[in-house]
Design a protein around this motif. Structure first.
Motif, mmCIF file in Angstrom:
data_model
loop_
_atom_site.group_PDB
_atom_site.id
_atom_site.type_symbol
_atom_site.label_atom_id
_atom_site.label_comp_id
_atom_site.label_asym_id
_atom_site.label_seq_id
_atom_site.Cartn_x
_atom_site.Cartn_y
_atom_site.Cartn_z
ATOM 1 N N GLU A 258 -55.991 -69.598 -49.377
ATOM 2 C CA GLU A 258 -56.624 -68.297 -49.576
ATOM 3 C C GLU A 258 -57.467 -67.887 -48.368
ATOM 4 N N TRP A 402 -59.668 -65.903 -63.408
ATOM 5 C CA TRP A 402 -59.741 -66.480 -62.062
ATOM 6 C C TRP A 402 -59.626 -67.997 -62.093
ATOM 7 N N ARG A 514 -63.025 -60.517 -55.661
ATOM 8 C CA ARG A 514 -62.856 -60.636 -57.127
ATOM 9 C C ARG A 514 -64.198 -60.963 -57.778
ATOM 10 N N PHE A 528 -59.578 -60.041 -52.375
ATOM 11 C CA PHE A 528 -58.421 -60.238 -53.245
ATOM 12 C C PHE A 528 -57.701 -58.898 -53.325
ATOM 13 N N CYS A 531 -57.612 -56.589 -56.335
ATOM 14 C CA CYS A 531 -58.916 -56.025 -56.690
ATOM 15 C C CYS A 531 -59.215 -54.767 -55.873
ATOM 16 N N GLU A 567 -51.649 -62.586 -51.274
ATOM 17 C CA GLU A 567 -52.696 -62.537 -52.289
ATOM 18 C C GLU A 567 -54.036 -62.061 -51.728
ATOM 19 N N ASP A 568 -54.398 -62.539 -50.537
ATOM 20 C CA ASP A 568 -55.747 -62.354 -50.006
ATOM 21 C C ASP A 568 -55.708 -61.727 -48.612
ATOM 22 N N GLY A 578 -53.079 -66.465 -48.385
ATOM 23 C CA GLY A 578 -52.675 -66.674 -49.766
ATOM 24 C C GLY A 578 -51.168 -66.586 -49.946
ATOM 25 N N SER A 585 -50.283 -58.026 -55.755
ATOM 26 C CA SER A 585 -50.508 -57.089 -54.652
ATOM 27 C C SER A 585 -49.423 -56.017 -54.601
#
Length: 604
Positions: A258, A402, A514, A528, A531, A567-568, A578, A585
């Motif tokens: 991440e 989470w 997040r 994230f 988010c 992801e990140d 991520g 996403s």
């Protein structure tokens, strides 16, 4: 989509997915197949150089052009057929066409455990050599090879694959460079003789595969704006479904950290009930009912196996519940940042939001006359068993969405999802004419709502806001989903106050955390991505449309050249981190475009 990269440079996430809903692969900017698992997405990574540290020559299938100076790529329009063009300093060039066959034939979908590569000389006198180094045992062992006149057999432990080709076998085995003077065809698939003329059959497969995907895309109801971004995200989401069972994986990879050296390395090649809910919800907005129907079949099997008991947060694509987490010691990890994890201990966790995420997509099957299978009273009885668990667990501690590994609380998001399960069951009961069951589920939904309002609301000097859990007043981005789940109306003062608090606490410039509190691994270091898309949705709901459009455009600018997001994202440098591509996403891309796009009537 275009880019250049020298062979052997450090790994990055400028990768392009291919696949056929049975197997998948990730192709790097030079056309190297650097990630791919056999015989399905959660299987042994036969191609794993992405996670092999600095040793990029093992676990890879790559064509290397002598004196290469550039590489450019694009997808064939509305398909996952990838075209890579490599050029040398003398003007020579080759084109590599990559795909996994997928098309209907003989009354079934042909989607073999196979990768097809077609190499064409398109300029000058290019000289090429091939490196095909599959591994097995999660990177621990090299394949044993035997060969014939037109094939090479790769023994992979208890399995084997066969490369059928019309390229010169001797050059391939010795990894010699040779001039490419005619089109060359490669079919890496089951360990059996290839039937038919290789050139003719592979070109036929490419044509039929292209037709399948273009036809599928043609059936999508897409927004007027950002069409290419939405189509590319939709294709990638479909590639994340294991068609045999209907399961949808959270990502195609494992253990992309991440953030740098964070140890937050997880295996996402499994079906999370939560992630899959968001995936089918987004594809529903585009009218891709085939993904929903397959997934509902997977859910029915999961619910049957649970026999009214606890639902796990995730399962294998075959529906297996035990996903023992281990470390692949032979793999150094992405850029050497191990560990590489196989399996995910989160399957042992208690996450109560999953009950709502089962009920919500199933609800559509009672109302949508387009579906092949409309749900009825027998299905409702099974779905009520899930609702009973939601009612029983709505105020009980869990690990939360989470997936905290060392603590449990009564998480607001989980409670709201349990409320949603009861609320939607009341709707279905009303539709079926079951007045007594409608009353029961309405009363339960009302009781959960009252509990959330009493326990999750945090009074502050500025009025107050909902907290992330009943026990504490910290915030997390999932609170922004309370409108999407219909728990609150967008003009509800409680939502507006909660949004203000979340934005103030978690927004970092153009990105969203997040949560900002310490977890099992310390403070989060990256945003994230989903988010940030939730932030965009909340901005629209709050009337800040122009700000939302600007932020959405910024997020699209962070996509890879292939149109993907991980992801990140490092909110300081913009680098992606991520697992990849991350369904969450991609869902954000679709939802944001649908929400923000100008209507089609503007062009009619």
């Amino acid at each position: 989509m275009a880019g250049t990269m020298s062979v052997g440079s450090k790994a990055d996430l400028e990768l392009s997915p291919i696949g056929n809903c049975q197997v998948s692969g990730l192709i790097d900017r030079d056309g190297g197949l650097v990630w791919g698992c056999i015989p399905r997405v959660d299987g042994d990574p036969t191609f794993c150089s992405l996670l092999n540290g600095e040793d990029r020559d093992e676990g890879v299938w790559r064509f290397e052009l002598e004196k290469q100076v550039s590489a450019t790529q694009h997808y064939e329009r509305n398909t996952p057929i990838l075209v890579t063009r490599l050029e040398d300093e003398d003007g020579g060039a080759v084109e590599i066409r990559d795909f996994c066959p997928r098309f209907e034939g003989s009354g079934r979908m042909y989607r073999p455990v196979a990768y097809v590569r077609i190499v064409r000389a398109v300029a000058g006198a290019p000289r090429l050599k091939m490196k095909l180094h599959p591994l097995y045992g999660h990177g621990a062992h090299k394949a044993e090879t035997t060969s014939g006149t037109n094939h090479v057999r790769y023994k992979l432990g208890d399995n084997a694959m066969r490369l059928s080709t019309d390229a010169p076998i001797g050059y391939l085995l010795e990894e010699r460079s040779y001039r490419v003077e005619s089109d060359q065809h490669f079919f890496l698939g089951p360990d059996e003789p290839f039937v038919g003329n290789l050139r003719t059959e592979l070109r036929r497969m490419e044509e039929k595969t292209a037709k399948y995907w273009k036809t599928w895309v043609r059936g999508l109801h897409i927004p007027l704006e950002w069409q290419e971004a939405v189509i590319r995200a939709a294709i990638a989401l479909k590639l994340c479904q294991h068609e045999e069972t209907g399961a949808i994986v959270a990502a195609l990879t494992t253990s992309i950290p991440e953030s740098a050296d964070s140890g937050r390395n997880w295996d996402y090649r499994y079906c999370w009930i939560r992630d899959s809910y968001y995936t089918v919800q987004a594809l529903n907005r585009l009218g891709a009912l085939d993904v929903l129907e397959k997934y509902l079949g997977f859910l029915r099997n999961i619910v049957d196996a649970a026999k009214g008991g606890q639902i796990q947060p995730l399962y294998s694509v075959m529906g297996d519940g035990e996903l023992t987490e281990e470390e692949a010691e032979a793999l150094a990890g992405y850029r050497g940042m191990g560990p590489v994890r196989i399996g995910n201990a989160a399957y042992k966790q208690v996450q109560h939001d999953c009950y709502g995420q089962i009920v919500l997509p199933n609800t559509q099957a009672y109302f949508d006359e387009r579906l092949f299978r409309i749900s009825g009273e027998e299905d409702f009885a099974h779905l009520e068993a899930v609702g009973k668990q939601a009612w029983a667990m709505h105020d009980q501690p869990d690990a939360g969405l989470w997936e905290f590994r060392t603590r449990q609380e009564v998480h607001t998001y989980s409670a709201v999802m349990c409320w949603a399960a009861c609320d939607r069951l009341a709707n279905v009961a009303r539709h079926l004419g079951k007045t007594d069951r409608e009353q029961l589920w309405t009363e339960r939904a009302d009781a959960i709502r009252a509990k959330i309002d009493a326990e999750a609301w945090v009074e502050t000097g500025e009025g107050g806001h909902y907290g992330a859990s009943f026990e504490s007043d910290y915030l997390d981005a999932s609170l922004l989903q309370m409108v999407e789940l219909r728990f609150l109306e967008p003009d509800d003062e409680r939502f507006l106050q909660t949004f203000e608090a979340v934005e103030k606490n978690l927004r970092r410039g153009e990105h969203m955390l997040r949560y900002a509190s310490e977890d099992d691994f310390g403070l989060p270091e990256t945003a994230f991505n989903v988010c940030t898309f939730w932030l965009i949705e909340a901005l629209v709901l709050s009337g800040r449309d122009q700000e939302a459009r600007a932020l959405f455009t910024t997020m699209l600018g962070h996509r890879t050249a292939s149109g993907m997001l991980s992801e990140d994202l490092d909110f300081e440098t913009g680098e992606l981190w991520g697992n990849f591509p991350q369904t969450y996403s991609l869902v954000g891309i679709i939802n944001g475009a649908v929400l923000l796009s100008k209507p089609w009537r503007n062009v009619r």
